[in-house]
Design a protein around this motif. Structure first.
Motif, PDB file in Angstrom:
ATOM      1  N   ASP A  73     -89.216 -90.896  18.058  1.00  0.00           N
ATOM      2  CA  ASP A  73     -88.987 -90.905  16.324  1.00  0.00           C
ATOM      3  C   ASP A  73     -88.345 -89.644  16.030  1.00  0.00           C
ATOM      4  N   ASP A  74     -88.989 -88.586  16.450  1.00  0.00           N
ATOM      5  CA  ASP A  74     -88.660 -87.368  16.038  1.00  0.00           C
ATOM      6  C   ASP A  74     -88.384 -86.388  17.273  1.00  0.00           C
ATOM      7  N   LEU A  75     -87.557 -85.387  17.023  1.00  0.00           N
ATOM      8  CA  LEU A  75     -87.095 -84.122  17.809  1.00  0.00           C
ATOM      9  C   LEU A  75     -87.779 -82.720  17.449  1.00  0.00           C
ATOM     10  N   LEU A  76     -88.443 -82.054  18.353  1.00  0.00           N
ATOM     11  CA  LEU A  76     -89.030 -80.806  17.858  1.00  0.00           C
ATOM     12  C   LEU A  76     -88.197 -79.690  18.864  1.00  0.00           C
ATOM     13  N   LEU A  77     -87.550 -78.842  18.108  1.00  0.00           N
ATOM     14  CA  LEU A  77     -87.039 -77.850  18.689  1.00  0.00           C
ATOM     15  C   LEU A  77     -87.659 -76.468  18.525  1.00  0.00           C
ATOM     16  N   PHE A  78     -87.719 -75.676  19.413  1.00  0.00           N
ATOM     17  CA  PHE A  78     -88.693 -74.346  19.532  1.00  0.00           C
ATOM     18  C   PHE A  78     -87.639 -73.257  19.801  1.00  0.00           C
ATOM     19  N   SER A  79     -87.737 -72.413  18.967  1.00  0.00           N
ATOM     20  CA  SER A  79     -86.753 -70.997  19.377  1.00  0.00           C
ATOM     21  C   SER A  79     -87.361 -69.781  19.846  1.00  0.00           C
ATOM     22  N   HIS A  80     -86.586 -68.819  20.281  1.00  0.00           N
ATOM     23  CA  HIS A  80     -87.148 -67.430  20.874  1.00  0.00           C
ATOM     24  C   HIS A  80     -87.881 -66.861  19.702  1.00  0.00           C
ATOM     25  N   THR A  81     -87.502 -66.990  18.378  1.00  0.00           N
ATOM     26  CA  THR A  81     -87.889 -66.304  17.454  1.00  0.00           C
ATOM     27  C   THR A  81     -89.182 -66.937  16.684  1.00  0.00           C
ATOM     28  N   ALA A  82     -89.739 -67.875  17.271  1.00  0.00           N
ATOM     29  CA  ALA A  82     -91.094 -68.608  17.029  1.00  0.00           C
ATOM     30  C   ALA A  82     -90.751 -69.508  15.715  1.00  0.00           C
ATOM     31  N   LYS A  83     -89.859 -70.174  15.869  1.00  0.00           N
ATOM     32  CA  LYS A  83     -89.243 -71.120  14.729  1.00  0.00           C
ATOM     33  C   LYS A  83     -89.435 -72.517  15.330  1.00  0.00           C
ATOM     34  N   ILE A  84     -90.012 -73.604  14.533  1.00  0.00           N
ATOM     35  CA  ILE A  84     -89.897 -75.118  14.924  1.00  0.00           C
ATOM     36  C   ILE A  84     -89.065 -75.959  13.794  1.00  0.00           C
ATOM     37  N   LEU A  85     -88.074 -76.498  14.397  1.00  0.00           N
ATOM     38  CA  LEU A  85     -87.423 -77.560  13.614  1.00  0.00           C
ATOM     39  C   LEU A  85     -87.912 -79.088  14.033  1.00  0.00           C
ATOM     40  N   ARG A  86     -88.460 -79.742  12.962  1.00  0.00           N
ATOM     41  CA  ARG A  86     -88.531 -81.108  13.470  1.00  0.00           C
ATOM     42  C   ARG A  86     -87.508 -81.942  12.543  1.00  0.00           C
ATOM     43  N   ILE A  87     -86.873 -82.736  13.562  1.00  0.00           N
ATOM     44  CA  ILE A  87     -85.907 -83.729  12.911  1.00  0.00           C
ATOM     45  C   ILE A  87     -86.168 -84.976  13.273  1.00  0.00           C
ATOM     46  N   SER A  88     -85.562 -86.092  12.556  1.00  0.00           N
ATOM     47  CA  SER A  88     -85.546 -87.504  12.820  1.00  0.00           C
ATOM     48  C   SER A  88     -84.339 -87.729  13.793  1.00  0.00           C
ATOM     49  N   MET A  89     -84.736 -88.273  14.852  1.00  0.00           N
ATOM     50  CA  MET A  89     -83.771 -88.861  15.908  1.00  0.00           C
ATOM     51  C   MET A  89     -82.850 -90.121  15.287  1.00  0.00           C
ATOM     52  N   GLY A  90     -83.288 -90.648  14.250  1.00  0.00           N
ATOM     53  CA  GLY A  90     -82.726 -91.706  13.607  1.00  0.00           C
ATOM     54  C   GLY A  90     -81.587 -91.254  12.716  1.00  0.00           C
ATOM     55  N   GLN A  91     -81.522 -90.036  12.496  1.00  0.00           N
ATOM     56  CA  GLN A  91     -80.375 -89.533  11.693  1.00  0.00           C
ATOM     57  C   GLN A  91     -79.302 -89.088  12.571  1.00  0.00           C
ATOM     58  N   LEU A  92     -79.391 -89.238  13.936  1.00  0.00           N
ATOM     59  CA  LEU A  92     -78.510 -88.950  14.901  1.00  0.00           C
ATOM     60  C   LEU A  92     -77.568 -90.341  15.338  1.00  0.00           C
ATOM     61  N   ARG A  93     -76.398 -90.161  15.310  1.00  0.00           N
ATOM     62  CA  ARG A  93     -75.376 -91.288  15.820  1.00  0.00           C
ATOM     63  C   ARG A  93     -75.200 -90.966  17.390  1.00  0.00           C
ATOM     64  N   GLU A  94     -74.932 -92.014  17.995  1.00  0.00           N
ATOM     65  CA  GLU A  94     -74.653 -92.125  19.436  1.00  0.00           C
ATOM     66  C   GLU A  94     -73.352 -91.701  19.800  1.00  0.00           C
ATOM     67  N   MET A  95     -72.926 -90.710  20.769  1.00  0.00           N
ATOM     68  CA  MET A  95     -71.860 -90.094  21.037  1.00  0.00           C
ATOM     69  C   MET A  95     -71.475 -90.410  22.478  1.00  0.00           C
ATOM     70  N   GLY A  96     -69.962 -90.452  22.792  1.00  0.00           N
ATOM     71  CA  GLY A  96     -69.652 -90.598  24.128  1.00  0.00           C
ATOM     72  C   GLY A  96     -69.871 -89.334  24.981  1.00  0.00           C
ATOM     73  N   ARG A  97     -69.860 -89.830  26.218  1.00  0.00           N
ATOM     74  CA  ARG A  97     -70.239 -88.854  27.276  1.00  0.00           C
ATOM     75  C   ARG A  97     -69.330 -87.507  27.187  1.00  0.00           C
ATOM     76  N   ALA A  98     -68.203 -87.505  26.712  1.00  0.00           N
ATOM     77  CA  ALA A  98     -67.214 -86.375  26.751  1.00  0.00           C
ATOM     78  C   ALA A  98     -67.481 -85.455  25.611  1.00  0.00           C
ATOM     79  N   ALA A  99     -68.139 -85.893  24.477  1.00  0.00           N
ATOM     80  CA  ALA A  99     -68.589 -85.224  23.296  1.00  0.00           C
ATOM     81  C   ALA A  99     -69.485 -83.823  23.631  1.00  0.00           C
ATOM     82  N   GLY A 100     -69.388 -82.937  22.662  1.00  0.00           N
ATOM     83  CA  GLY A 100     -70.284 -81.983  22.845  1.00  0.00           C
ATOM     84  C   GLY A 100     -71.313 -81.775  21.924  1.00  0.00           C
TER      85      GLY A 100
END
Length: 198
Positions: A73-100
Motif C-alpha cells: 500500500d505504502d512506501l516509506l523512505l528514510f534519509s541520512h538526516t533522520a527524515k521519513i517520507l510515507r507515500i502511497s504506491m497507488g499514486q505511482l504509475r508503472e514504467m518500462g525497464r529503461a526508464a529512470g
C-alpha cells in the motif's frame, strides 16, 4: 563460494543489492535509489530474464540502486538526516525497464536515502532506526502520515555527533516476544526481544 560466481553480471564492478522471489504473487515491484528516485515496475517485465540480467532501471552516474521490494500500500523512505517520507504506491504509475524513475523524496544537499520499507495501511507495528553511533529510535507507523511524492517528509529526531545519523531502518514484528538480531560489520550480534525496544 561467492554468489558472483553463480551469476553473470555484465559489468565486473557490479554487485547484487537485492534478491526477491518472483513467485510471491506480487503484481510488481518498487525500486529505490540512494538519491531518492523511485520506480514502479510490472512483475511481467521479469518473467523471462537471461543469466546476464536485464536493465531494471536507468541510474545516474552519481546514484545507485538501493532497494527492491514487492508492491504494498505504502512506501516509506528514510534519509541520512533522520527524515521519513510515507507515500502511497497507488499514486505511482508503472514504467518500462529503461526508464529512470521519478523523484520519490526531495533531499537536502549531501543527504541520501539509507533505507526503504513497504507497509500496508492496516499495519500497526513499529519501525526501528539505527544510527552510526549505535543509538536506536523506534517510531510507530501510525505516527507517520501519508504525504505527496517529491516532498521532504517529516523529521524524526535531530542528528548530532552524540546520537549519530541513521544508518539503517527496518520494520519490527508485531509480536512483542519475537527476537531480532542486530549485526555489526565486524560480525558481532545482539539479540533482543521486540518488547525491549522503546
Amino acid at each position: 563460494q561467492s554468489i558472483l560466481k553463480r551469476i553473470s553480471l555484465k559489468d565486473g564492478e557490479e554487485k547484487p543489492v537485492s534478491m526477491l522471489r518472483l513467485d510471491d504473487g506480487s503484481p510488481g515491484y518498487c525500486l529505490v535509489t540512494q538519491n531518492g528516485k523511485i520506480k514502479k515496475v510490472s512483475a511481467n517485465d521479469f518473467a523471462r530474464v537471461h543469466s546476464s540480467g536485464v536493465k531494471a532501471i536507468s541510474v545516474d552516474k552519481d546514484d545507485a540502486l538501493l532497494e527492491v521490494m514487492p508492491l504494498t500500500d505504502d512506501l516509506l523512505l528514510f534519509s541520512h538526516t533522520a527524515k521519513i517520507l510515507r507515500i502511497s504506491m497507488g499514486q505511482l504509475r508503472e514504467m518500462g525497464r529503461a526508464a529512470g524513475g521519478v523523484k520519490g523524496m526531495t533531499l537536502q544537499k549531501d543527504d541520501v536515502i539509507i533505507g526503504a520499507i513497504g507497509a500496508e495501511k492496516k499495519d500497526t507495528n513499529s519501525l526501528l532506526l539505527l544510527t552510526d553511533q549505535q543509538k536506536i529510535k523506534a517510531v510507530k507507523l501510525s505516527e507517520i502520515p501519508v504525504k505527496g511524492r517529491a516532498t521532504q517528509g517529516i523529521a524524526i529526531f535531530k542528528p548530532n555527533e552524540r546520537i549519530g545519523f541513521p544508518s539503517m531502518a527496518f520494520s519490527l514484528p508485531s509480536d512483542k516476544d519475537t527476537e531480532v538480531v542486530i549485526s555489526s560489520p565486524e560480525g558481532n550480534h545482539i539479540i533482543k526481544k521486540v518488547s525491549e525496544f522503546p
